[in-house]
Motif scaffolding. Structure first.
Motif, PDB file in Angstrom:
ATOM      1  N   LYS A  20      -0.491   9.346  -0.199  1.00  0.00           N
ATOM      2  CA  LYS A  20      -0.982   8.095   0.411  1.00  0.00           C
ATOM      3  C   LYS A  20      -0.721   8.164   1.911  1.00  0.00           C
ATOM      4  O   LYS A  20       0.410   8.065   2.363  1.00  0.00           O
ATOM      5  N   ILE A  30      10.171   1.007  -6.562  1.00  0.00           N
ATOM      6  CA  ILE A  30       9.525   2.296  -6.832  1.00  0.00           C
ATOM      7  C   ILE A  30      10.414   3.410  -6.287  1.00  0.00           C
ATOM      8  O   ILE A  30      10.868   3.338  -5.136  1.00  0.00           O
ATOM      9  N   GLY A  64       0.838  -1.199   0.000  1.00  0.00           N
ATOM     10  CA  GLY A  64       0.000   0.000   0.000  1.00  0.00           C
ATOM     11  C   GLY A  64       0.864   1.236   0.000  1.00  0.00           C
ATOM     12  O   GLY A  64       0.520   2.268  -0.576  1.00  0.00           O
ATOM     13  N   ALA A 108       5.440   2.202   0.725  1.00  0.00           N
ATOM     14  CA  ALA A 108       6.734   1.534   0.914  1.00  0.00           C
ATOM     15  C   ALA A 108       7.000   1.302   2.397  1.00  0.00           C
ATOM     16  O   ALA A 108       6.738   2.164   3.233  1.00  0.00           O
ATOM     17  N   ARG A 113       6.513   8.810  -8.049  1.00  0.00           N
ATOM     18  CA  ARG A 113       5.243   8.568  -8.742  1.00  0.00           C
ATOM     19  C   ARG A 113       4.859   9.780  -9.559  1.00  0.00           C
ATOM     20  O   ARG A 113       5.220  10.905  -9.204  1.00  0.00           O
ATOM     21  N   THR A 143       0.831   2.564 -14.533  1.00  0.00           N
ATOM     22  CA  THR A 143       0.533   2.568 -13.095  1.00  0.00           C
ATOM     23  C   THR A 143       0.633   3.949 -12.452  1.00  0.00           C
ATOM     24  O   THR A 143       0.082   4.162 -11.375  1.00  0.00           O
ATOM     25  N   LYS A 164       1.590  10.279 -10.411  1.00  0.00           N
ATOM     26  CA  LYS A 164       0.238  10.699 -10.022  1.00  0.00           C
ATOM     27  C   LYS A 164       0.326  11.659  -8.841  1.00  0.00           C
ATOM     28  O   LYS A 164       1.085  11.422  -7.905  1.00  0.00           O
TER      29      LYS A 164
END
Ligand code: AMP
Length: 543
Positions: free
Chosen positions: A441, A432, A304, A306, A435, A418, A437
């Motif tokens: 989170k 990862i 969900g 790191a 990101r 993704t 996006k």
């Protein structure tokens, strides 16, 4: 053609039938919202799911393909719904009860849910979110006593519904490519987007998950399913455990570290799943108050967000628990990647091994990952080249539910983009690093930076605002608002909170801090340069 195998649809009914036939005595334990412990067997789950499917079909008029929502914590009734709704030919649609009211309302309308099964303990949220719901014909309350009252119309009690029907019900005939479930994911822009899971993909995901290079959950295990059942079908664990014949334990909303440790010790849990926030909290509690008995826990599956390398090491060093990194998305059913060491890594130093465990991991069999640069060129698996992570495979999304707009999530050659950025090493481990996006989170839930920016910009004292994710020990990420004020104006964090709450933001979405600047860094095309802002923050220049 002669000589081929049987035509045998892979459905969630087959999963439940198998669990009932082979492991009928296996236990499912639920710590219910009122803290009482409920225990029954796979065989009870089977019988009650049949009764419920009977009621859905014959009393509530649920038809093939209808969406039936749940609004509930993790427990045995929720699991019955997981099997009964698809067993009646319909689509089980868990609503995320942590979203804000507007998002929940939107999702109910968009999915056109015909009925909602909800926990009494969250009725107050649903009353607001479903106030104007047009599609919903039935509300069924779970875990309520007879004195329960609500403003929701036509409410039935779950047990009253079940008691009317016996378990003599033939599962409604479905094709394996029909949808059995759906979840919504937060959009970077615009509204949440729906993802439909087919019977076949749910079946394949569960089966692949129990293979030994992956979760390797077996009938020797007792599994604590902490990941909410409203998050990508609880990462598929309610299906996985039926196939594996593993004892299942559900904690409802009792997710405080002390509560989880008590459940783990009392039920002799060997495997559990959850986001890093859960596992850092439980670790701290164990350190501060070491348990009298040795922990039964052997492995925790963490995803969900790191999981910090230091925490992977600390769990192993201090408690002998292997923290195993997994990665996935609502769009990938969810689990797609897992990070375990290979025999080839045995000779590496402890530090090198830890670096591998901290990566997100290798693909589940049947899925394919690649990294791609800004021009669409596929980059080598060399551990250095960094690009967007793309994925394809049997349980990866092809398009969003009722998708009308161009969401720019799919490539022309059939891969899903993704929005995560990273590298893949020569030995197949994806990592990862960033990101694309624009989302935050926090404790496993998404916060939309763009929605927060729009919300804050409506304040008369704010001229310009950008929201970025900053690291947080407890929640992994929290929003930071970078604000340019109108001339001569001021603002306090209390004013920001009051303003956003009045505009229907959920409490967890509120930024805990903000910083006032003269100018927000911009790219050459005038967009907020969030990469630069994150860099400035990491150098202590944006506090
Ligand atoms: P969701 O659809 O809400 O499950 O979120 C999926 C996203 O969560 C991924 O695209 C990643 O950005 C993030 N995520 C999931 N697992 C991990 C992980 N192990 N490490 C880092 N990020 C993760």
């Amino acid at each position: 053609m002669q000589g081929l195998m049987m035509d045998f649809p892979l459905t969630t009914n087959v999963i439940l039938d198998y669990g009932n036939r082979v492991f009928p005595y296996k236990k499912i334990v639920s710590i219910l919202p009122n803290k009482t412990r409920h225990a029954y067997t796979f065989s009870d789950l089977y019988k009650r799911s049949k009764q419920l499917a009977n009621a859905l079909h014959n009393k509530l008029g649920i038809k093939k393909g209808d969406r039936v929502a749940t609004f509930a914590w993790n427990h045995y009734q929720h699991t019955e719904l997981y099997y009964a709704i698809p067993g009646a030919g319909a689509v089980c649609h868990p609503l995320n009860l942590r979203l804000n009211i507007e998002q929940i309302s939107y999702i109910i309308d968009h999915a056109e849910d015909q009925a909602i099964f909800f926990d009494a303990s969250v009725a107050d949220i649903l009353e607001k979110a479903a106030k104007n719901a047009k599609s919903v014909k039935h509300y069924i309350v779970i875990n309520a006593d007879k004195s329960f009252t609500t403003t929701l119309p036509n409410v039935m009690h779950y047990e009253d519904l079940l008691v009317e029907f016996d378990d003599d019900f033939k599962w409604v005939n479905v094709d394996e490519n029909d949808a059995c479930a759906m979840c919504y994911t937060s959009g970077t822009t615009g509204n949440p987007k729906g993802v439909l899971y087919a019977h076949r993909t749910t079946y394949l995901h569960a089966l692949t998950m129990i293979t030994s290079n992956m979760s390797n959950i077996t009938t020797h295990d007792t599994v604590l399913a902490i990941v909410p059942q409203f998050h990508v079908m609880g990462w598929g664990y309610p299906y996985v455990c039926l196939f594996a014949g593993a004892t299942m334990v559900f904690p409802s909303m009792h997710l405080k570290p002390k509560e989880l440790i008590q459940i783990i010790q009392e039920e002799k849990v060997t495997i559990a799943n959850g986001v890093p926030t859960i596992w850092s909290g439980v670790y701290d509690e164990l350190k501060n108050n070491p348990p009298e008995k040795q922990l039964s826990l052997k492995e925790i599956f963490v995803g969900g967000s790191a999981l910090a390398k230091s925490l992977i090491k600390a769990w192993d060093d201090d408690f002998g628990v292997k923290a195993i990194h997994t990665w996935g998305m609502t769009e990938t059913s969810p689990l797609a990647v897992m990070s375990k060491l290979l025999p080839e890594h045995k000779e590496l130093s402890e530090e090198e091994q830890l670096n591998i465990k901290a990566k997100q991991g290798y693909e589940l069999p049947g899925l394919e990952l690649r990294i791609v640069d800004d021009n669409g060129k596929v980059l080598p698996r060399d551990g250095n080249s960094v690009g967007e992570i793309q994925i394809r495979g049997a349980w990866v999304i092809k398009s969003y539910y009722k998708q009308t707009e161009n969401v720019n999530s799919f490539t022309d050659d059939g891969w899903f983009k993704t929005g995560d950025v990273g590298n893949i090493s020569a030995d197949g481990y994806m990592q990862i690093t960033d990101r694309t996006k624009d989302l935050i989170k926090s404790g496993g839930e998404w916060i939309s930076s763009l929605a927060l920016e729009a919300g804050l910009l409506a304040h008369e004292n704010i001229r310009e605002v950008a929201v970025i994710a900053i690291p947080d020990d407890k929640w992994m990420e929290r929003p930071l608002a970078v604000i340019v004020l109108e001339q001569g104006k001021q603002i306090t964090i209390e004013e920001i909170h009051t303003f956003l709450l009045a505009n229907k933001f959920a409490k967890f979405e509120l930024p805990n801090s903000y910083t006032i600047v003269d100018d927000i860094p911009k790219t050459s095309v005038g967009k907020f340069d969030k990469k630069e802002m994150r860099r400035l923050y990491s150098e202590g220049k944006l506090i």
